[in-house]
Design a protein around this motif. Structure first.
Motif, PDB file in Angstrom:
ATOM      1  N   CYS A  10       0.986  -1.191  -0.008  1.00 19.69           N
ATOM      2  CA  CYS A  10       0.229   0.011   0.015  1.00 19.69           C
ATOM      3  C   CYS A  10       0.843   1.206   0.106  1.00 19.69           C
ATOM      4  O   CYS A  10       0.703   2.220  -0.882  1.00 19.69           O
ATOM      5  CB  CYS A  10      -0.843   0.035   1.274  1.00 19.69           C
ATOM      6  N   TYR A  11       1.749   1.361   1.099  1.00 15.58           N
ATOM      7  CA  TYR A  11       2.691   2.318   0.891  1.00 15.58           C
ATOM      8  C   TYR A  11       3.824   2.557  -0.153  1.00 15.58           C
ATOM      9  O   TYR A  11       3.786   3.676  -0.759  1.00 15.58           O
ATOM     10  CB  TYR A  11       3.519   2.458   2.225  1.00 15.58           C
ATOM     11  N   ASN A  88       9.189   3.723   3.222  1.00 16.94           N
ATOM     12  CA  ASN A  88       8.127   2.830   3.167  1.00 16.94           C
ATOM     13  C   ASN A  88       8.663   1.700   4.023  1.00 16.94           C
ATOM     14  O   ASN A  88       7.846   1.225   4.931  1.00 16.94           O
ATOM     15  CB  ASN A  88       8.038   2.669   1.713  1.00 16.94           C
ATOM     16  N   THR A  92       6.615   0.570   7.404  1.00 12.41           N
ATOM     17  CA  THR A  92       5.834  -0.772   7.607  1.00 12.41           C
ATOM     18  C   THR A  92       6.509  -1.359   8.949  1.00 12.41           C
ATOM     19  O   THR A  92       5.658  -1.797   9.754  1.00 12.41           O
ATOM     20  CB  THR A  92       6.194  -1.272   6.463  1.00 12.41           C
ATOM     21  N   ASN A 126       1.504   8.253   9.484  1.00 16.01           N
ATOM     22  CA  ASN A 126       2.105   7.111   8.876  1.00 16.01           C
ATOM     23  C   ASN A 126       2.138   7.285   7.247  1.00 16.01           C
ATOM     24  O   ASN A 126       3.112   7.119   6.401  1.00 16.01           O
ATOM     25  CB  ASN A 126       1.352   5.971   9.142  1.00 16.01           C
ATOM     26  N   ILE A 127       1.142   7.791   6.821  1.00 19.86           N
ATOM     27  CA  ILE A 127       0.984   8.037   5.241  1.00 19.86           C
ATOM     28  C   ILE A 127       2.057   8.912   4.858  1.00 19.86           C
ATOM     29  O   ILE A 127       2.655   8.607   3.694  1.00 19.86           O
ATOM     30  CB  ILE A 127      -0.599   8.670   4.913  1.00 19.86           C
ATOM     31  N   SER A 130       5.741   7.631   4.957  1.00 19.94           N
ATOM     32  CA  SER A 130       5.764   6.461   4.356  1.00 19.94           C
ATOM     33  C   SER A 130       6.731   6.810   2.975  1.00 19.94           C
ATOM     34  O   SER A 130       7.292   5.680   2.340  1.00 19.94           O
ATOM     35  CB  SER A 130       4.648   5.559   3.895  1.00 19.94           C
TER      36      SER A 130
END
Length: 403
Positions: A10-11, A88, A92, A126-127, A130
Motif C-alpha cells: 500500500c505505502y 516505506n 511498515t 504514517n501516510i 511512508s
C-alpha cells in the motif's frame, strides 16, 4: 508477514508513484517546507540542526550515499524512489512493531489486532512519512521498537542492559534530542527498583553509562564547542514558540492531537530558498467543521478512559509518561505548536497501544467490547474517507507545482 506485506504494498504504491511522477520528495533547489514543514533536502544533506538532531548527520550520510549508489550518483527519479522505499520500509516496520506489541504484550485476539493496526496505518503521520525522508520517519520506528523491547523486559522482570540503553539513547536521542529522556522511562517500573538500594544503584549506573556515551558522541559532533548548544537552542525555541495568529486551544486540537492522525484542510504559501528560487509550500490548516473535532474528542476520551482504567498497569504508565513528555514540550512550552502535526513521529504509536489496553481491560465484558469495537470501526471509517480525500488534494498540489 501478512501485515508487513500489506503495508509495504500500500505505502509502496503511493510512494513509488509520487517519486516517479513528482519532484516533491527531493528537489535540490528546495531545502525545506515544500509540504507540511518537512526539511527533506536539509535533513538528507546535513542531518538537520545539531541542537535538535545531534547525531543524525552520520545516519543520513548513509541514507544519502546508499540512495546515490542505487541511482548511479544522480539525484533523479531513481534517487527519489530509493528514498521513498527506505521510508516505506521503516514505517511498515513501525506498524509491525505496534502489531507485535498488541499481539505479544497485550495478547488481544487477532481480529481486534487487525482492526487497530488498520486504524493506525491510516494515520496521516504514517501516510506522509511512508514516502518522506526525515528524522521523524526513523524516530517513529525506533520509538515503537524500543517500547516493544522495553515491554518484553518488564514482562519478563528483567533489567534493560546498559548496552541496550546506550544504543537506544544514541539512536533515538541522536535523531531527536527531546526523545532521549524517553529511553529511561521503562527503568522506573523495574521490579523493586525503589525498595532496594542495590537495584536502584544498578539502574543509576546504567543510566550514567548511556548518558556519558551520548554526551561524548554529541560533543565530538560539535568539536566540543558546547556553548553553541545553548545559543542555538534558545534561537530555535524563540523561533518556533512565538506564534500568536491562532488560538492555542485550536492549535492543540487541530495540530498536536489532530493533524498527525486526521488530515485537516490545507493552505498554500509562497516560499523561496534564499537563493532566488520561488516555490509553493503546503501547510495544514485548523479544522473547519465540527466533525473532525468530534473525532479527536472521541479518540481522546478513549485513550483517557484506557489510562484511568489501567492506571496501575506499568506498561500503560510507560506509554503515558512518554506521551506526557511531548505534551509538555509542544502544548505547555508551545515549542513548534503551530506545526506540531509534524512531530507525530514522536508519539502517534501511543494511540493504538492505549486503545489495545482499553480493550484488554474489558476483555471479559462482551457488551463493552462490542461498544468499543463499533466505536473504533466508525472512527476508522471516517478517518479513512477523510484522509483519502485530503490525499487527493495533496496530489492536486503536486500536479500543479511539482511535476
Amino acid at each position: 508477514m501478512a501485515v508487513f506485506l500489506f503495508f509495504m504494498i500500500c505505502y509502496g504504491i503511493l510512494g513509488s508513484y509520487i517519486a516517479l511522477h513528482y519532484r516533491i520528495i527531493f528537489d535540490s533547489r528546495i531545502p525545506w517546507d515544500a509540504y507540511f514543514s518537512f526539511d527533506n533536502k536539509s535533513i538528507l544533506m546535513t542531518g538537520g540542526s545539531f541542537e535538535r538532531h545531534p547525531l543524525s548527520y552520520y545516519f543520513f550520510n548513509w541514507v544519502r550515499e546508499f540512495s546515490l549508489f542505487v541511482s548511479g550518483g544522480k539525484m533523479d527519479a531513481n534517487f527519489r524512489l530509493t528514498l521513498a522505499w527506505l521510508s516505506n520500509l521503516i514505517i511498515t516496520l513501525n506498524i509491525v512493531q505496534v502489531f507485535k506489541y498488541l499481539k505479544n504484550i497485550i495478547d488481544l485476539p487477532l481480529w481486534l489486532n487487525v482492526i487497530i493496526i488498520l486504524f493506525f496505518g491510516a494515520f496521516s503521520t504514517n501516510i506522509i512519512l511512508s514516502f518522506t525522508p526525515e528524522n521523524f520517519t526513523y524516530t517513529l520506528f525506533l520509538l515503537s521498537l524500543y517500547n516493544h523491547y522495553a515491554a518484553i523486559k518488564l514482562r519478563e522482570e528483567e533489567k534493560t542492559p546498559a548496552a541496550a540503553l546506550s544504543l537506544a539513547g544514541i539512536t533515538i536521542g541522536g535523531l531527536t534530542i527531546t526523545n532521549f529522556v524517553k529511553v529511561f522511562i521503562p527503568l522506573l517500573f523495574e521490579k523493586d527498583l525503589f525498595r532496594s538500594w542495590k537495584k536502584f544503584g544498578n539502574a543509576a549506573f546504567r543510566v550514567i553509562v548511556s548518558v556519558i556515551c551520548f554526551v561524548l558522541l554529541y560533543l565530538n559532533r560539535i568539536d566540543f564547542k558546547y556553548q553553541n548548544i545553548f545559543s542555538k537552542t534558545n534561537q530555535q525555541y524563540e523561533k518556533f514558540s512565538n506564534v500568536e495568529s491562532m488560538p492555542t486551544w485550536d492549535m492543540i486540537l487541530s495540530f498536536f492531537f489532530g493533524g498527525n492522525i486526521l488530515f485537516p484542510g490545507f493552505i498554500m504559501s509562497d516560499k523561496h530558498n534564499m537563493k532566488g528560487f520561488n516555490f509553493k509550500g503546503l501547510y495544514m490548516d485548523l479544522y473547519s467543521s465540527p466533525f473532525p473535532y468530534l473525532f479527536i474528542a472521541l479518540l481522546l476520551i478513549l485513550i483517557s478512559w484506557s489510562y484511568i482504567k489501567n492506571f496501575k498497569n506499568k506498561w500503560v504508565q510507560v506509554i503515558a509518561i512518554s506521551f506526557l513528555v511531548d505534551i509538555m514540550i509542544h502544548c505547555v512550552m508551545r515549542f513548534g505548536l503551530h506545526t506540531s502535526y509534524i512531530y507525530g513521529g514522536h508519539f502517534v504509536f501511543v494511540y493504538p497501544l492505549l486503545l489495545g489496553w482499553l480493550f484488554f481491560a474489558y476483555r471479559s465484558s462482551p457488551k463493552i467490547m462490542a461498544f468499543l469495537t463499533f466505536t473504533l470501526v466508525i472512527l476508522f471509517t471516517y478517518l479513512l474517507v477523510n484522509n483519502i480525500f485530503r490525499m487527493t488534494e495533496f496530489f492536486w498540489f503536486m500536479e500543479n507545482y511539482y511535476q
